[in-house]
Design a protein around this motif. Sequence first.
Motif, PDB file in Angstrom:
ATOM      1  N   LEU A  19     -10.577 -61.843 -51.555  1.00 31.06           N
ATOM      2  CA  LEU A  19     -10.192 -62.855 -50.568  1.00 31.06           C
ATOM      3  C   LEU A  19      -9.177 -63.838 -51.151  1.00 31.06           C
ATOM      4  N   ASP A  20      -8.340 -64.401 -50.262  1.00 34.14           N
ATOM      5  CA  ASP A  20      -7.425 -65.440 -50.738  1.00 34.14           C
ATOM      6  C   ASP A  20      -8.265 -66.661 -51.125  1.00 34.14           C
ATOM      7  N   PRO A  21      -7.724 -67.591 -51.919  1.00 33.07           N
ATOM      8  CA  PRO A  21      -8.528 -68.695 -52.459  1.00 33.07           C
ATOM      9  C   PRO A  21      -9.277 -69.520 -51.407  1.00 33.07           C
ATOM     10  N   GLU A  22      -8.655 -69.804 -50.273  1.00 33.36           N
ATOM     11  CA  GLU A  22      -9.333 -70.604 -49.250  1.00 33.36           C
ATOM     12  C   GLU A  22     -10.507 -69.843 -48.633  1.00 33.36           C
ATOM     13  N   GLN A  23     -10.285 -68.575 -48.285  1.00 25.73           N
ATOM     14  CA  GLN A  23     -11.357 -67.759 -47.717  1.00 25.73           C
ATOM     15  C   GLN A  23     -12.464 -67.534 -48.750  1.00 25.73           C
ATOM     16  N   ARG A  24     -12.063 -67.319 -49.966  1.00 21.66           N
ATOM     17  CA  ARG A  24     -13.040 -67.088 -51.041  1.00 21.66           C
ATOM     18  C   ARG A  24     -13.951 -68.303 -51.208  1.00 21.66           C
TER      19      ARG A  24
END
Length: 190
Positions: free
Chosen positions: A145-150
Amino acid sequence: MKIVCIAWGSLLWKPEPLKLASGWHPSGPRLPLEFVRDSDDSAEVALVLCEGAAPMPTYWAYLDTDSIDAARAMLGAREKIVAGRPEWIGSIPPVDGAAVDARIAAWLRARAIDAAVWTALPAKFGGENGRIATADEVVTRLNGLDPEQRALAEEYVRSTPAHIDTRYRQLIAARLGWTPRRDAHVTRMR
């Protein structure tokens, strides 16, 4: 009629708009739970009922209604369950084709509680309802996942009560370091 909601995931720390008439109690029925549902509107992999998974502890709270239809509507709104999927809201007494869960029925009888509702969303992976991902697939998805989603997905896993210690959660903790939060809490009545 006394109606309770049975919960194990984000309902415990974000119940709104569910109207609770009590705090969450940690003595719900033990149910087979696992992190096997890609969320429809976020990056998290949600904890859902998963036959074959190990039985885990659940929580329960009284709802501020005496109508099973109102209880189902509240839970459906909270979980964003579309009208065409009434079976995704479990209930006793059953409504709209909801299957009766014998474990929950026995738990209700033992406590002299009239009715219950719970989230009955199926496993889902790769957009396919009913597909149970392997633990490796879940970890790979979360790790990619991208950092925000992660960060959102990590918050969900880490906020789930520590004693809901599923096999997938153990692998997520081992590979991603997402251990239960020490300050994770269950919403209590004020």
